[in-house]
Design an enzyme around this catalytic site. Structure first.
Site, PDB file in Angstrom:
ATOM      1  N   ASP A 164       4.477   3.970 -18.688  1.00  0.00           N
ATOM      2  CA  ASP A 164       5.120   5.284 -18.769  1.00  0.00           C
ATOM      3  C   ASP A 164       4.801   6.123 -19.878  1.00  0.00           C
ATOM      4  O   ASP A 164       4.461   7.444 -20.015  1.00  0.00           O
ATOM      5  CB  ASP A 164       6.671   5.500 -18.560  1.00  0.00           C
ATOM      6  CG  ASP A 164       7.071   4.668 -17.189  1.00  0.00           C
ATOM      7  OD1 ASP A 164       6.183   4.590 -16.313  1.00  0.00           O
ATOM      8  OD2 ASP A 164       8.151   4.317 -17.073  1.00  0.00           O
ATOM      9  N   ARG A 184       2.454  -9.487 -30.271  1.00  0.00           N
ATOM     10  CA  ARG A 184       3.478 -10.267 -31.262  1.00  0.00           C
ATOM     11  C   ARG A 184       4.460 -10.894 -30.570  1.00  0.00           C
ATOM     12  O   ARG A 184       5.092 -11.993 -30.775  1.00  0.00           O
ATOM     13  CB  ARG A 184       3.942  -9.427 -32.301  1.00  0.00           C
ATOM     14  CG  ARG A 184       4.702 -10.160 -33.311  1.00  0.00           C
ATOM     15  CD  ARG A 184       4.108 -11.355 -34.015  1.00  0.00           C
ATOM     16  NE  ARG A 184       5.002 -11.867 -34.975  1.00  0.00           N
ATOM     17  CZ  ARG A 184       4.703 -12.982 -35.312  1.00  0.00           C
ATOM     18  NH1 ARG A 184       3.916 -13.951 -34.985  1.00  0.00           N
ATOM     19  NH2 ARG A 184       5.675 -13.464 -36.465  1.00  0.00           N
ATOM     20  N   LEU A 197       7.846   7.596 -11.564  1.00  0.00           N
ATOM     21  CA  LEU A 197       8.920   8.224 -12.365  1.00  0.00           C
ATOM     22  C   LEU A 197       9.427   9.222 -11.332  1.00  0.00           C
ATOM     23  O   LEU A 197       9.931  10.490 -12.064  1.00  0.00           O
ATOM     24  CB  LEU A 197       8.423   8.752 -13.812  1.00  0.00           C
ATOM     25  CG  LEU A 197       7.935   7.665 -14.704  1.00  0.00           C
ATOM     26  CD1 LEU A 197       7.420   8.400 -16.087  1.00  0.00           C
ATOM     27  CD2 LEU A 197       9.296   6.693 -14.865  1.00  0.00           C
ATOM     28  N   TYR A 249       6.587  -1.157 -17.697  1.00  0.00           N
ATOM     29  CA  TYR A 249       7.011   0.180 -17.696  1.00  0.00           C
ATOM     30  C   TYR A 249       7.044   1.161 -18.776  1.00  0.00           C
ATOM     31  O   TYR A 249       6.652   2.271 -18.779  1.00  0.00           O
ATOM     32  CB  TYR A 249       8.152   0.510 -16.453  1.00  0.00           C
ATOM     33  CG  TYR A 249       9.528   0.362 -17.304  1.00  0.00           C
ATOM     34  CD1 TYR A 249      10.007   1.188 -18.319  1.00  0.00           C
ATOM     35  CD2 TYR A 249      10.134  -0.509 -16.714  1.00  0.00           C
ATOM     36  CE1 TYR A 249      11.073   0.991 -18.752  1.00  0.00           C
ATOM     37  CE2 TYR A 249      11.642  -0.755 -17.063  1.00  0.00           C
ATOM     38  CZ  TYR A 249      12.178  -0.048 -18.028  1.00  0.00           C
ATOM     39  OH  TYR A 249      13.447  -0.144 -18.630  1.00  0.00           O
ATOM     40  N   ASP A 266       9.070  -6.427 -16.267  1.00  0.00           N
ATOM     41  CA  ASP A 266       9.255  -5.098 -15.772  1.00  0.00           C
ATOM     42  C   ASP A 266       9.251  -4.137 -16.771  1.00  0.00           C
ATOM     43  O   ASP A 266       8.520  -3.009 -17.127  1.00  0.00           O
ATOM     44  CB  ASP A 266      10.785  -5.247 -15.007  1.00  0.00           C
ATOM     45  CG  ASP A 266      10.680  -3.664 -14.178  1.00  0.00           C
ATOM     46  OD1 ASP A 266       9.812  -3.033 -13.713  1.00  0.00           O
ATOM     47  OD2 ASP A 266      12.148  -3.414 -14.058  1.00  0.00           O
ATOM     48  N   GLN A 297       0.854  -1.190  -0.143  1.00  0.00           N
ATOM     49  CA  GLN A 297      -0.073   0.062   0.032  1.00  0.00           C
ATOM     50  C   GLN A 297       0.883   1.460  -0.031  1.00  0.00           C
ATOM     51  O   GLN A 297       0.495   2.173  -0.549  1.00  0.00           O
ATOM     52  CB  GLN A 297      -1.005   0.060   1.241  1.00  0.00           C
ATOM     53  CG  GLN A 297      -1.888  -0.913   1.144  1.00  0.00           C
ATOM     54  CD  GLN A 297      -3.066  -0.700   0.009  1.00  0.00           C
ATOM     55  OE1 GLN A 297      -3.570   0.527  -0.227  1.00  0.00           O
ATOM     56  NE2 GLN A 297      -3.118  -1.603  -0.913  1.00  0.00           N
ATOM     57  N   ARG A 313       1.464   3.183  -3.313  1.00  0.00           N
ATOM     58  CA  ARG A 313       0.541   3.971  -3.829  1.00  0.00           C
ATOM     59  C   ARG A 313       0.981   5.352  -3.884  1.00  0.00           C
ATOM     60  O   ARG A 313       0.543   6.370  -4.452  1.00  0.00           O
ATOM     61  CB  ARG A 313      -1.000   3.966  -3.197  1.00  0.00           C
ATOM     62  CG  ARG A 313      -1.626   2.596  -3.438  1.00  0.00           C
ATOM     63  CD  ARG A 313      -2.936   2.775  -2.770  1.00  0.00           C
ATOM     64  NE  ARG A 313      -3.776   1.696  -2.623  1.00  0.00           N
ATOM     65  CZ  ARG A 313      -4.612   1.191  -3.981  1.00  0.00           C
ATOM     66  NH1 ARG A 313      -4.823   2.231  -4.698  1.00  0.00           N
ATOM     67  NH2 ARG A 313      -5.196   0.078  -3.764  1.00  0.00           N
ATOM     68  N   HIS A 350      17.874  -0.838  -2.661  1.00  0.00           N
ATOM     69  CA  HIS A 350      16.172  -1.176  -2.580  1.00  0.00           C
ATOM     70  C   HIS A 350      16.023  -2.603  -2.617  1.00  0.00           C
ATOM     71  O   HIS A 350      15.301  -2.996  -2.264  1.00  0.00           O
ATOM     72  CB  HIS A 350      15.637  -0.302  -3.691  1.00  0.00           C
ATOM     73  CG  HIS A 350      15.908  -0.854  -5.047  1.00  0.00           C
ATOM     74  ND1 HIS A 350      16.555  -0.398  -6.077  1.00  0.00           N
ATOM     75  CD2 HIS A 350      14.833  -1.665  -5.903  1.00  0.00           C
ATOM     76  CE1 HIS A 350      16.513  -0.860  -7.183  1.00  0.00           C
ATOM     77  NE2 HIS A 350      15.676  -1.782  -7.183  1.00  0.00           N
ATOM     78  N   GLU A 351      16.987  -3.507  -3.494  1.00  0.00           N
ATOM     79  CA  GLU A 351      16.734  -4.839  -3.341  1.00  0.00           C
ATOM     80  C   GLU A 351      16.678  -5.570  -2.123  1.00  0.00           C
ATOM     81  O   GLU A 351      16.194  -6.469  -1.545  1.00  0.00           O
ATOM     82  CB  GLU A 351      17.624  -5.727  -4.381  1.00  0.00           C
ATOM     83  CG  GLU A 351      17.402  -5.511  -5.901  1.00  0.00           C
ATOM     84  CD  GLU A 351      18.245  -4.473  -6.511  1.00  0.00           C
ATOM     85  OE1 GLU A 351      18.906  -3.964  -5.934  1.00  0.00           O
ATOM     86  OE2 GLU A 351      18.034  -4.207  -7.878  1.00  0.00           O
TER      87      GLU A 351
END
Length: 401
Positions: free
Chosen positions: A185, A200, A41, A181, A177, A33, A36, A121-122
């Site tokens: 984006d 395709r 970006l 995006y 991913d 959550q 959100r 962040h991983e």
């Protein structure tokens, strides 16, 4: 699974996205959550007014695509991947796609290297997935899946066979991913650069084994080469036109400078990290008198004094970098912001993407595509300065030739 046990989301990219009980519980969790309130970006919404979309919508799209990609691969795997919708592998890859971004700091990639203890962040994603509430969700709804299974898949190192294919669906040369995006984006920024023929591409992806290393990965049949070229070109143009936008980059630099002068780091403790999002950081910046905070909250940003070519040779890059110390000595390093936008968006990872030709032979995409071979690395420098010294900085750079 009965219809009553699923939850549906209406998505502008993928239509209806369905979530099973495990996915629903994860979506309702605090780490999910929080997404959100993380712009997908970063500060790009201050440049492209429509780019208000969040990491939350992106990971829902990635989850939906993970299921579709898995289904296409399983149907062509000769039993390597089980084709059942309820298979452990399919549920695992969808769960991993759903939570793969929970460790992103406020404003996404804008200041992702400023964590306490030098983590990334991983690693924060891993820590969040081992929170008691997430472990409880898996214990209740996982049906054999555990947080450790997701962490191992997201880490993706040293995996072979089926595990490597699943890992590449999430993060690889041809992953969900990117597929999500680029289109998302592009839509929200109001541009067309990120469009490519997803249908395709999905129709032509194949699980392929590198004959030299024995490693399995995601490749394409010969008929999908042009669809993959379109994805590569979409990624290339999104970096040049959106992700490396001249104003967007200076806003990122101002955020980083404000964090550094405030001695602000993103918490390494997951509970403290969950309290950090775009809203909380902006609230702090509005109360700050810092030049860098006001650059964002009051649109008093530095302006571009110099912009190099989009593609620099190694010699050009070295010559430019050689003049930076003298510029900083003359004007003060605190009054110059320097960005170096580097990317190989046309490179399909270290392993490459295999193409299966009509006769059954395999070759790498860089060999199969004349187009991709001629794209080059993006490497652009920009120097930003306060408006009152911008012209002086520009003249000083011109003096150096």
């Amino acid at each position: 699974m009965t219809p009553a046990s699923t939850l549906s989301f209406r998505d502008p990219i993928h239509g209806f996205i369905r979530a099973d009980p495990l996915e629903q519980a994860l979506i309702s969790s605090r780490p999910m959550q929080r997404l959100r309130f993380i712009h997908q970006l970063g500060f790009t919404y201050l440049v492209f007014p429509g780019a208000e979309h969040s990491r939350f919508s992106h990971v829902l799209g990635a989850m939906a695509l993970a299921g579709r990609v898995y289904d296409h691969l399983a149907a062509r795997s000769d039993g390597l991947l089980p084709a059942q919708e309820s298979s452990r592998e399919r549920r695992l890859v969808r769960a991993a796609a759903l939570v793969h971004d929970v460790g992103h700091a406020p404003f996404s990639h804008s200041a992702e290297d400023l964590f306490e203890g030098g983590i990334d962040h991983e690693e924060m994603t891993r820590r969040l997935l081992f929170l008691p509430e997430i472990e409880e969700i898996f214990a209740t709804h996982g049906d054999g899946l555990e947080p450790g299974d997701v962490v191992a898949l997201l880490k993706g190192k040293g995996q072979q066979g089926v595990d490597r294919i699943l890992s590449q669906i999430i993060s690889g040369e041809l992953d969900v991913d990117k597929m999500d995006y680029l289109q998302r984006d592009s839509l929200y920024c109001g541009v067309r650069y990120g469009n490519f023929d997803l249908e395709r591409l999905l129709d032509t992806i194949r699980p392929l084994q590198d004959p030299h290393t024995g490693s399995w990965g995601i490749g394409v049949a010969e008929g999908g080469v042009h669809a993959l070229e379109a994805l590569v070109l979409a990624r290339y143009y999104m970096f040049t036109q959106v992700y490396f936008n001249v104003t967007g980059k200076v806003l990122e630099l101002h955020l980083n400078e404000w964090l550094r002068e405030s001695q602000r780091l993103w918490p390494a403790d997951p509970e403290s990290f969950l309290l950090e999002d775009d809203v909380s950081v902006l609230s702090e910046m509005r109360q700050s008198t810092s030049v860098h905070a006001r650059a964002i909250t009051h649109r008093e940003r530095f302006t571009v004094a110099f912009e190099s070519k989009e593609h620099l040779s190694q010699n050009e890059k070295a010559r430019f970098e050689a003049i930076l110390p003298s510029l900083e000595d003359r004007f003060g390093s605190s009054r110059l912001l320097i960005s170096n936008s580097e990317k190989d968006p046309h490179r399909l990872g270290k392993s490459g993407v295999l193409v299966r030709q009509a006769d059954g032979s395999l070759e790498f995409m860089e060999e199969a595509s004349h187009f991709i071979r001629h794209l080059t690395r993006i490497d652009r420098y920009r120097i930003y300065a306060p408006r009152e010294i911008r012209e002086s900085v520009a003249a000083a750079i011109h003096e150096h030739g």
